[in-house]
Write an enzyme that holds these catalytic residues in place. Sequence first.
Site, short mmCIF file in Angstrom:
data_model
loop_
_atom_site.label_atom_id
_atom_site.label_comp_id
_atom_site.label_asym_id
_atom_site.label_seq_id
_atom_site.Cartn_x
_atom_site.Cartn_y
_atom_site.Cartn_z
N ASP A 34 1.19 -54.24 -39.44
CA ASP A 34 1.55 -53.32 -38.37
C ASP A 34 3.06 -53.17 -38.22
O ASP A 34 3.57 -52.07 -38.02
CB ASP A 34 0.99 -53.79 -37.02
N GLU A 36 5.41 -53.53 -40.46
CA GLU A 36 6.00 -52.72 -41.54
C GLU A 36 5.70 -51.23 -41.32
O GLU A 36 6.54 -50.37 -41.54
CB GLU A 36 5.44 -53.17 -42.89
N TYR A 37 4.47 -50.99 -40.86
CA TYR A 37 4.07 -49.60 -40.59
C TYR A 37 4.96 -49.01 -39.48
O TYR A 37 5.48 -47.91 -39.59
CB TYR A 37 2.60 -49.57 -40.18
N ASP A 38 5.13 -49.81 -38.40
CA ASP A 38 5.95 -49.35 -37.28
C ASP A 38 7.36 -49.02 -37.73
O ASP A 38 7.98 -48.08 -37.26
CB ASP A 38 6.03 -50.43 -36.19
N GLU A 113 -28.56 -42.18 -42.95
CA GLU A 113 -27.25 -42.44 -42.32
C GLU A 113 -27.45 -42.95 -40.91
O GLU A 113 -28.45 -42.67 -40.28
CB GLU A 113 -26.47 -41.12 -42.20
N LYS A 115 -26.96 -42.76 -37.00
CA LYS A 115 -26.75 -41.65 -36.07
C LYS A 115 -25.83 -42.14 -34.95
O LYS A 115 -26.23 -42.94 -34.10
CB LYS A 115 -28.08 -41.17 -35.51
N ASP A 117 -23.60 -42.31 -31.65
CA ASP A 117 -23.87 -41.79 -30.32
C ASP A 117 -22.58 -41.34 -29.66
O ASP A 117 -21.97 -42.05 -28.87
CB ASP A 117 -24.55 -42.90 -29.49
N ARG A 136 -19.12 -28.84 -30.02
CA ARG A 136 -20.31 -28.13 -30.49
C ARG A 136 -20.67 -26.98 -29.54
O ARG A 136 -21.08 -25.92 -29.98
CB ARG A 136 -21.47 -29.13 -30.54
N GLU A 170 -18.66 -36.89 -35.77
CA GLU A 170 -18.98 -37.37 -34.43
C GLU A 170 -17.78 -38.13 -33.87
O GLU A 170 -17.31 -39.08 -34.49
CB GLU A 170 -20.20 -38.30 -34.53
N LYS A 286 -31.52 -37.19 -44.41
CA LYS A 286 -31.16 -35.86 -44.91
C LYS A 286 -31.60 -35.69 -46.35
O LYS A 286 -31.57 -36.66 -47.13
CB LYS A 286 -29.63 -35.68 -44.87
N LYS A 310 -35.16 -41.61 -33.77
CA LYS A 310 -34.51 -42.15 -32.56
C LYS A 310 -35.03 -43.55 -32.25
O LYS A 310 -36.24 -43.77 -32.23
CB LYS A 310 -34.81 -41.23 -31.36
N CYS A 404 -13.34 -63.04 2.20
CA CYS A 404 -13.31 -63.33 0.77
C CYS A 404 -14.04 -64.66 0.51
O CYS A 404 -13.76 -65.65 1.17
CB CYS A 404 -11.87 -63.41 0.30
N CYS A 407 -11.23 -67.36 -0.37
CA CYS A 407 -10.15 -67.82 0.51
C CYS A 407 -10.45 -67.63 1.99
O CYS A 407 -9.63 -67.97 2.84
CB CYS A 407 -8.85 -67.12 0.16
N CYS A 422 -9.67 -58.21 -1.56
CA CYS A 422 -9.07 -59.32 -0.83
C CYS A 422 -7.57 -59.12 -0.97
O CYS A 422 -7.05 -59.04 -2.08
CB CYS A 422 -9.49 -60.64 -1.47
N CYS A 427 -4.83 -65.99 -2.54
CA CYS A 427 -6.26 -66.29 -2.72
C CYS A 427 -6.47 -67.09 -4.01
O CYS A 427 -6.01 -66.68 -5.09
CB CYS A 427 -7.03 -64.98 -2.78
#
Length: 667
Positions: A34, A36-38, A113, A115, A117, A136, A170, A286, A310, A404, A407, A422, A427
């Site tokens: 990360d 090096e990427y930054d 594949e 599905k 959500d 969609r 998706e 498919k 499903k 509470c 406390c 609270c 507390c």
Amino acid sequence: MGRETDIQRIIELRDQIREHNYRYYVLDDPIIDDAEYDQLMRELIDLETKYPELISPDSPTQRIGHSVVSSFTPVEHQVPLLSLSNAFNQQELVEFCRRVQRWAEEPVEYVCELKFDGLAVSLNYEQGIFVQGSTRGDGYTGEDITQNLRTIPAVPLRLRKAVDLDARGEVFMSKQAYADLNRERELNGESLFANPRNAAAGSIRQLDPKVTAGRHLDIFIYGIGVTSTQTITTHMESLSWMKQLGLKVNPYVQKCRTIEQIWSFIEKWTARRDSLPFAIDGIVVKVNRLSIQAKLGATAKSPRWAIAYKFPAEQGISQVLDIQVNVGRTGAVTPLAILTPTLIQGSTVSRASLHNEDYVKAKDIRIGDYVVVQKAGDVIPEIVRSLPERRSGREEIFSMPKTCPACNQPISRAAGEAVTRCLNQKCPAQKYERLIHFTSRGAMDIEGMGPAVIQQLLDASLVETAADIYKLRHDQLINLERFGPKSTDNLLAAIEKSKNRSLANLIFALGIRLVGEEAARELAEHFGTMEKLRNVNYEQLTKINTIGEKIARSVVDFFSDSENNRLIDELAELGVNMKQKQSEKTLKLQGLTFVVTGKLELFSRKQIENVLRNLGADVTSSVSSKTDYVIVGEKPGSKFDKAQQLGVNILNEQQFVDFLRKMGAVY
Ligand code: IVH
């Protein structure tokens, strides 16, 4: 460095960053870390800052930064985004395969594949450039959500080949991102998303792309709408072609020839769906060969060459043994149902958050009730409803305590808010939760100081606040139960080490309401020191791209509290790092030379020079060929003429402010 060399470097950096994005998001095989990427990204931002005229919309730096819209424009899909017909059992799948077989008149190969959500989107690329993305909608007309889709890191802004393509996929939110988001919303008294799908849908339809950017959305591509390429003959080929183009294609696919193979794929994922980091609600089957797909065609609603199996929604019945209340680190008091342990989707559920008083009332959940329990979006257990028909009459109606539980101080609920809090800073429950947060990973990350040790330290009155952690002595720790010389040394070393954590870690560790890891990083980057951050005002904060109004308010509130300021002073005195380390700091104007001339309205001369110098720019008094920008106010005089002669970039005050904002700098 000369302009030509810089331009060359900009091109090189963009290519490199795109390649790293591809390796990270598509191939899941990064070759740099990360940091090096930054660094590459920072170098590119610096160069683009130097040559703002060269910034193109497909540059990897240009994901956010577009303005808020008031509504989404309708988009007509070139090829409709159809939905799928469903199968709920093996029998219905067998019938689907028979139907396909009859029409195909040749052996059929299928692709199974996952599905996902989430929600379907269409990504439109022209000559390899991402030009438009849409929802969609009703399948024929969707909404233009281009600016929001650009904020998803896994959506390439440019493909690896200059092709025309309408990719379908998706958009979803991972279980982790969903849980984090809801936790934050709960703390803030906002309504909760019922599942990751709703959270993803709510996030992608935000009018302000900044909000979407903070929601950690992801995408899997699963099909093609239209393309200029004709040579593809199977669905599998289309997937691997899109992967080569740099799209994050659904990797969970398998070719199947028989219903047995299809069924075993379904069984495998039914058993494993809990261990996936995102929610799935079924398996899509498919037809692989495109010529057979064409032969089968589609109805107005769905293709005949695909079906969605499903998963049955799994629910269980449990009894509410008790309703307890918990106090979080910000003082939010939340009711929690203690349930008879029930097995749902492979794991035992024995508690479910009831969020707040209104929620319990609306669902009429009583102590002793039998309730239907399910995992919301497959992740977090929730009570769907109570079963009043099974009541014995001995059930108890829950009411929020007046004080509470930790406390005994009175607790209160602000008008218009769902959360009861609270308000006692001292507390013990809040203290405990605050310390757990302070020492946790992502915050000060003190190894060996988990919840049990914190409880021990609190019980022994060795700590009150986070600052006390840094005052702990060897002779105090060694007397604690289960502490030996070695574990004491280790803990003290871990505490010492944590003093050197980054400013971002420290800001996150302070537990400012709504300031998660990302916002903390952003604040550290922008202000560089705790001193600057604690003196910031609301307007300065909201100018930062990813900081919304609520976060800004919360930050200002936090730093206006004297206890909080005392804690920070103490931490600083004890040697905790309060500065962004030089290597982490983005000096957005590094290497640029500015001249300021004329009478300014928005800034005093001193102010603007400070702003520029703080961002790493050089400010000189005379214009030369080395000057990158001249900022001009009223009655600029000879410096302005000289700048024009030399062709130096000229900015008026407003343009300068816009320029800073465009680079994500505040002021
Ligand atoms: S293919 C023409 N594949 O399920 C067929 N859809 O009702 C287009 N979905 O809203 C769909 N994962 O967004 C396909 N691997 C997958 C999918 C998938 C999720 C969604 C899709 C659509 C719904 C189908």
